[in-house]
Design an enzyme around this catalytic site. Structure first.
Site, short mmCIF file in Angstrom:
data_model
loop_
_atom_site.label_atom_id
_atom_site.label_comp_id
_atom_site.label_asym_id
_atom_site.label_seq_id
_atom_site.Cartn_x
_atom_site.Cartn_y
_atom_site.Cartn_z
N CYS A 121 -46.06 -35.39 -1.74
CA CYS A 121 -47.41 -35.91 -1.62
C CYS A 121 -47.86 -35.80 -0.16
CB CYS A 121 -47.58 -37.36 -2.06
SG CYS A 121 -47.28 -37.63 -3.78
N LYS A 127 -42.22 -29.60 -0.74
CA LYS A 127 -41.46 -29.66 0.51
C LYS A 127 -41.25 -31.12 0.84
CE LYS A 127 -40.23 -26.84 3.92
NZ LYS A 127 -39.24 -25.81 3.58
N HIS A 134 -12.23 -18.01 -14.13
CA HIS A 134 -11.95 -19.30 -14.76
C HIS A 134 -13.10 -19.78 -15.65
CE1 HIS A 134 -8.30 -19.72 -12.45
NE2 HIS A 134 -8.99 -19.37 -11.37
N ASN A 165 -48.11 -42.33 -0.98
CA ASN A 165 -46.98 -41.40 -1.13
C ASN A 165 -45.73 -42.27 -1.22
OD1 ASN A 165 -45.00 -39.45 -0.88
ND2 ASN A 165 -45.31 -39.14 1.31
N GLY A 166 -44.91 -42.04 -2.24
CA GLY A 166 -43.70 -42.85 -2.41
C GLY A 166 -43.59 -43.33 -3.84
N TRP A 196 -47.65 -34.83 -5.65
CA TRP A 196 -46.47 -34.34 -6.36
C TRP A 196 -46.13 -35.45 -7.34
CZ3 TRP A 196 -41.33 -35.89 -7.07
CH2 TRP A 196 -40.49 -34.91 -7.61
N ARG A 239 -46.68 -30.02 0.29
CA ARG A 239 -46.01 -31.29 -0.05
C ARG A 239 -46.26 -31.71 -1.49
NH1 ARG A 239 -44.56 -34.16 4.80
NH2 ARG A 239 -44.16 -35.92 3.47
N GLU A 265 -35.28 -21.23 -7.66
CA GLU A 265 -36.41 -22.11 -7.35
C GLU A 265 -37.74 -21.38 -7.25
OE1 GLU A 265 -36.35 -24.38 -3.67
OE2 GLU A 265 -35.35 -22.78 -2.61
N LYS A 290 -32.18 -19.92 -4.06
CA LYS A 290 -33.45 -19.25 -3.71
C LYS A 290 -34.03 -18.58 -4.95
CE LYS A 290 -34.33 -20.79 -0.82
NZ LYS A 290 -33.54 -21.69 -0.05
N GLU A 292 -26.58 -20.48 -1.91
CA GLU A 292 -27.93 -20.45 -1.36
C GLU A 292 -28.75 -19.32 -2.00
OE1 GLU A 292 -29.77 -22.35 0.13
OE2 GLU A 292 -31.31 -21.17 1.11
O1 M6R Z 1 -35.87 -31.22 4.56
P1 M6R Z 1 -34.47 -31.13 4.01
O2 M6R Z 1 -33.67 -30.09 4.70
O3 M6R Z 1 -33.77 -32.45 4.03
O4 M6R Z 1 -34.64 -30.70 2.52
C1 M6R Z 1 -33.55 -30.58 1.66
C2 M6R Z 1 -33.92 -29.94 0.35
O5 M6R Z 1 -34.90 -30.68 -0.29
C3 M6R Z 1 -34.42 -28.51 0.55
O6 M6R Z 1 -33.50 -27.72 1.23
C4 M6R Z 1 -34.72 -27.87 -0.82
O7 M6R Z 1 -33.55 -27.70 -1.55
C5 M6R Z 1 -35.45 -26.53 -0.67
N1 M6R Z 1 -36.42 -26.39 -1.72
C6 M6R Z 1 -34.55 -25.36 -0.73
O8 M6R Z 1 -35.21 -24.16 -0.61
#
Ligand code: M6R
Length: 615
Positions: A2, A610, A511, A103-104, A77, A27, A495, A492, A488
């Site tokens: 948010c 984000k 396994h 927000n929260g 969000w 956000r 997501e 990527k 990672e």
């Molecule tokens: O701001 P932060 O590094 O604490 O965020 C952690 C995760 O929320 C962040 O890395 C998230 O997994 C991303 N979408 C990954 O691309």
């Protein structure tokens, strides 16, 4: 999670709020809305969808509201209640003289809502946030001696959970009340005008002077200034901070997406992380933010690194680095698990919190747990002035610049460079000779140029993505330092392209995951030269013999791997500990192109936002 903006001053609020919301859209983008206050009237306009949709809808606003010089805006969000017009913020009380954005999460909203309903309050949304506006209304109406500030303060005393709020009222039309607990808020200081936002992005084009609100603080912002008090009503002295980033850093700069821009910024980012901290010729490292605590850090019995998502993957590489170089035992924990599992951590231990945003709710909570248990808490954050950065005893900024793309890229490489320097610092005078440190630093300083060479492979990687764009699943395999990179790469891809992907240590394939392999399954191997290279080649053979489709990341000149698959991305060689900084780049580009070829909006992946400031 948010985005909140607010404006009070002498200019028209509407364009400032809309521009601010666009800058904060990363956000949350489930809905957008704003409230404008002019004299005795509050106008609210809000709807499901993007800020550009909201902007189009504002043409219906009457002239006097367009002239309003006070307003608040929100990009959502969704947590409680689906994305819809009704659930969009701001919320109004029944007499339409108080408007609020939040927000929260109000954790006790259900009981508060029942209580308010029993007193005759009517709710128009399914959100937890709406209770706040009715609660303020009820408290304000119950006592004529109260003003908006004290009614808001009293209301917040009834609230469990997290909030960043902005409140305006036509009964006191020359102020904005803001308060925070767990969700960030920043005040931007102009001349005769003030800006409020969840982070600095909407503020930077107006002023570089900001004040960060701390948890448990409430501020009254007028055209003449601001006062910050604790929720207990005690005035707080605040420090004005100067932002050190400019507008071009939060714009796309000719790239189609922020994510692509940020991937291409990585060579420069690597240099920025190192700048002023290492001297490869002399073999020197100076990490100013931790220098005072370095001896205590070196004496740690045990280091725990807590993080989430991509930062957690960087943390895992940090474990390999610190254990290999400094020979200190490192545990890596998901912040969300650490906070609830009564971890064994004490005064002799160090807990490192890694977070790009410095605001992630779980990581912040892990920090509080570690502090309570007496551990030395250290932060590695990107956003300057963020809560985790401020609440840790010591730490370092990664200086990657603002990361707007929801999928984290450059923050990851910056974190890994930082962890590499930290591992070497912890080894100095203990486990590694000065000459060895100098050698490692020289290699590190060659990385930006090698990363630039990988970025030149963008066209080839797009070609590979074209061949695999229709896959429904993908497997990422790597070993040692490149196991976290496999995780990672898979994160990527899933997501932003919504292709289901899993990362595994390559040896684990037999396994279980091997059962998934057939002609439709792309398997992405990180097959760079290190001690497990021969084993990885065997794993590739195992996949090939089951007709899996192999994509490999290998070192330039590797004839073995090109014999096994035609889809090889050749990258410059490096030592194993530094290889994640190179191997991750083709995987970021592969995910980016797979997603764009499938028509996905990579800067706004569905359901994501984000900076995850809720649990
Ligand atoms: O701001 P932060 O590094 O604490 O965020 C952690 C995760 O929320 C962040 O890395 C998230 O997994 C991303 N979408 C990954 O691309």
């Amino acid at each position: 999670m948010c985005g909140i903006v607010g404006y009070i001053g002498w200019r028209e609020a509407l364009p400032i709020l809309l521009q601010g919301l666009k800058r904060l859209e990363y956000r949350g983008y489930d809905s957008a809305g704003l409230a404008l206050l002019n004299g005795s009237i509050i106008s609210v306009i809000k709807q499901k969808g993007s800020v550009s949709g909201l902007e189009a809808a504002t043409v219906t606003l009457p002239e006097e509201m367009r002239n309003a010089t006070i307003g608040i805006g929100h990009t959502r969000w969704a947590t409680h209640g689906e994305p819809s017009d009704q659930n969009a913020h701001p919320f109004l009380n029944a007499s339409r003289d108080i408007a609020l954005i939040h927000n929260g999460i109000v954790e006790n909203f259900s009981s508060l809502k029942q209580e308010l309903i029993s007193q005759g309050y009517i709710f128009l949304s399914e959100t937890d946030s709406e209770v706040l506006v009715h609660l303020i209304d009820r408290i304000w109406k119950s006592d004529s001696r109260l003003d908006l500030e004290s009614a808001t303060r009293n209301a917040l005393r009834h609230v469990d959970g997290a909030y960043g709020i902005c409140v305006i009222s036509s009964r006191e039309p020359d102020k904005i009340i803001i308060a925070r607990k767990g969700s960030p808020l920043v005040i931007g200081i102009g001349t005769g005008e003030y800006f409020i936002a969840s982070d600095a992005a909407p503020i930077v084009e107006h002023t570089n002077k900001v004040v960060y609100l701390s948890d448990g603080e409430l501020a009254v912002v007028t055209r003449d200034g601001y006062t910050v008090k604790s929720i207990e009503n005690i005035e707080q002295a605040k420090i004005v901070t100067e932002l050190d980033y400019s507008l071009d850093k939060i714009e796309k700069g000719g790239f189609e997406h922020f994510m692509l821009k940020e991937i291409f910024e990585q060579p420069e980012v690597m240099k920025n992380v190192m700048r002023g901290r290492v001297n490869p010729e002399k073999g020197l490292i100076h990490l100013g933010g931790i220098s005072e605590y370095l001896d205590r850090l070196k004496q740690a019995k045990h280091i725990v690194i807590c993080a989430c998502g991509t930062s957690w993957h960087a943390a895992l590489i940090g474990k390999y680095l610190i254990e290999e170089f400094a020979r200190i035992k490192v545990e890596v924990d998901y912040a969300s698990e650490f906070r609830y599992r009564n971890p064994i951590v004490g005064v002799d231990d160090v807990v490192i919190l890694i977070s790009q945003s410095g605001e992630t709710a779980d990581t912040l909570a892990a920090l509080h747990v570690a502090k309570e248990k007496g551990a030395l808490v250290m932060g590695i954050c990107n956003v300057v002035g963020s809560t985790i950065a401020r609440e840790t005893l010591c730490g370092m900024y990664t200086h990657a610049g603002p990361e707007i793309g929801v999928a984290s890229t450059k923050a990851f490489t910056a974190q890994v460079v930082m962890l590499y320097m930290l591992a070497l610092s912890l080894s100095k005078g203990r486990t590694i000779s000065h000459d060895e440190i100098a050698l490692h630093l020289r290699e590190l300083s060659c990385l930006p140029e090698k990363a630039s060479r990988i970025l030149e492979l963008d066209g080839q990687i797009k070609g590979i993505a074209e061949r695999f764009r229709d896959a429904n699943n993908a497997l990422y395999l790597g070993r040692g330092y490149n196991f976290p990179v496999a995780l990672e790469g898979a994160l990527k891809l899933k997501e932003i392209s919504y292709i289901h992907a899993e990362g595994y240590p390559a040896a684990e394939m037999k396994h279980g995951p091997i059962a998934l392999i057939d002609k439709d399954m792309p398997v992405i191997f990180i097959a760079t030269h290190d001690s497990t290279y021969a084993k990885i080649l065997s794993n590739i053979e195992e996949v090939r013999s089951r007709k899996g489709r192999v994509i490999a990341i290998a070192n330039v000149g590797d004839g073995e791997v090109s014999r096994l698959t035609e889809d090889v991305i050749f990258i410059p060689s490096s030592s194993a500990p530094l290889s994640p900084l190179l191997t991750v780049i083709p995987l970021q580009l592969l995910a980016y192109h797979s997603a764009t070829l499938r028509g996905c909006n990579v800067d706004r992946p569905r359901n994501l936002a984000k900076s995850v400031t809720v649990e």
